[in-house]
Enzyme design. Structure first.
Site, mmCIF file in Angstrom:
data_model
loop_
_atom_site.group_PDB
_atom_site.id
_atom_site.type_symbol
_atom_site.label_atom_id
_atom_site.label_comp_id
_atom_site.label_asym_id
_atom_site.label_seq_id
_atom_site.Cartn_x
_atom_site.Cartn_y
_atom_site.Cartn_z
ATOM 1 C CB SER A 1 42.387 49.229 39.179
ATOM 2 O OG SER A 1 43.186 48.656 40.123
ATOM 3 C CG HIS B 1 41.139 49.608 44.948
ATOM 4 N ND1 HIS B 1 40.396 48.517 44.610
ATOM 5 C CD2 HIS B 1 42.149 49.650 44.085
ATOM 6 C CE1 HIS B 1 40.945 47.918 43.569
ATOM 7 N NE2 HIS B 1 42.013 48.589 43.228
ATOM 8 C CG HIS C 1 44.667 43.267 44.717
ATOM 9 N ND1 HIS C 1 44.227 44.478 45.187
ATOM 10 C CD2 HIS C 1 44.231 43.159 43.436
ATOM 11 C CE1 HIS C 1 43.551 45.096 44.227
ATOM 12 N NE2 HIS C 1 43.527 44.324 43.153
ATOM 13 C CE1 TYR D 1 48.661 44.769 44.979
ATOM 14 C CE2 TYR D 1 47.745 43.407 43.238
ATOM 15 C CZ TYR D 1 47.803 44.616 43.928
ATOM 16 O OH TYR D 1 46.995 45.643 43.546
ATOM 17 C CD GLU D 2 45.720 44.983 48.763
ATOM 18 O OE1 GLU D 2 45.548 45.952 49.505
ATOM 19 O OE2 GLU D 2 44.785 44.378 48.195
ATOM 20 C CB ALA E 1 42.456 47.449 35.435
ATOM 21 C CG MET F 1 48.575 41.536 39.173
ATOM 22 S SD MET F 1 49.569 42.847 39.886
ATOM 23 C CE MET F 1 50.580 43.314 38.466
ATOM 24 C CB SER F 2 42.220 40.894 40.860
ATOM 25 O OG SER F 2 41.654 41.284 39.628
ATOM 26 C CG ASN G 1 48.582 47.399 30.466
ATOM 27 O OD1 ASN G 1 47.784 47.444 31.405
ATOM 28 N ND2 ASN G 1 49.398 46.388 30.283
ATOM 29 C CG HIS H 1 48.943 51.907 39.179
ATOM 30 N ND1 HIS H 1 48.069 50.846 39.008
ATOM 31 C CD2 HIS H 1 48.326 52.759 40.040
ATOM 32 C CE1 HIS H 1 46.983 51.047 39.751
ATOM 33 N NE2 HIS H 1 47.111 52.204 40.371
#
Ligand code: HPA
Length: 272
Positions: free
Chosen positions: A31, A62, A84, A86-87, A114, A212-213, A236, A247
């Site tokens: 990201s 992306h 990902h 989560y997709e 990220a 998450m990746s 963050n 985000h």
């Protein structure tokens, strides 16, 4: 049924016919970090939509394309945008591009992301060399029958992130006056950000950053015998360590540090 090998055959045939030659390094740009691919010289650009057996990327920020060419004197195949879990993609789909890189005979993978900082000494905007990972995604891309031609049934994850690569990046970082952090990346499935309780748990079990990746891709890279360099951008502080998460902040922070990030990766690639 088409086997993984047959699918890879079709994908790599298309990629080679498009003009992609020798690949030394695969690059996965996370990201907000995709701009590095814009610096690849004599690029060949392939939209994921056109590549046989590639899924379509759904995340904002992306580009969704492969960029091949020369970067810092190395032949690279970069993913501008990744897939990902989560997709809704399977773990096999998320990691398919790493299989493709290995099938194209890349010897190494540079993986970036990220993520949220869990280590209390980290600040948003820090770059972290990944030393190790924790798979907390509830799945593993190697579950299922194993094709011994692709890799071992029980891959050794003792040194998933190559120590020589990390040391090379550290030297580059020191020469540039960057205060690079190092730490353990813990992968959650997402798409929710973690709860403060989950972050306390993550810290307790040894995580320095959460995201998450990356975790599935590195598992498949190790399975395929690729050497891995991992660089995280701490965008963050993780949940409970700052008032709220969103985000937009992730995107803003990557925007702020992208120059530093790009030069770290390029100069490290030059010496690998
Ligand atoms: N948690 C998970 N993924 C992330 C975060 C986070 O705090 N920041 C950027 N990606």
């Amino acid at each position: 049924m088409t086997t993984l090998q047959e699918k890879l055959q079709e994908t790599t045939a298309f990629i080679k016919e498009s003009g992609v030659g020798e690949v030394e390094f695969g690059l996965i740009l996370g990201s907000g970090l995709g701009e590095l691919a814009d610096e690849i010289s004599d690029p060949i650009i392939l939209s994921y939509n056109d590549i046989p057996h590639f899924p379509v990327s759904t995340v904002v920020g992306h580009a969704g394309q492969l960029v091949y060419g020369t970067l810092a004197g190395k032949k690279v195949l970069a993913m501008q945008g990744r897939f990902h879990y989560y997709e809704g993609h399977s773990m096999q789909t998320v990691t398919y591009p790493v299989r493709v890189m290995a099938a194209l005979k890349a010897h190494s993978l540079v993986v970036t992301n990220a993520c949220g900082g869990v280590n209390e000494t980290f600040q948003p905007g820090d770059l972290m060399l990944i030393t190790d990972q924790i798979n907390f995604m509830g799945a593993n891309p190697l579950i299922g029958t194993n094709d011994e031609a692709m890799g071992p049934r029980f891959p050794d994850m003792s040194q998933a992130y190559h120590v020589d690569y990390r040391n090379a990046a550290k030297e580059v970082g020191a020469a540039k006056g960057l205060h690079l952090k190092e730490g353990v990346y813990m992968g959650f499935s997402g798409p929710t950000y973690e709860t403060p309780a989950e972050i306390r748990f993550a810290r307790t079990i040894g995580a320095d950053a959460v995201g998450m990746s990356t975790v599935p891709e590195v598992i498949v890279a190790v399975h395929s015998g690729l050497k891995v360099l991992g660089v995280s951008c701490i965008t963050n502080l993780a949940a409970g360590m700052q008032a709220s998460l969103n985000h937009e902040e992730v995107v803003e922070t990557t925007e702020r540090v992208k120059t530093e990030f790009k030069s770290l990766i390029k100069e490290t690639l030059a010496v690998l």
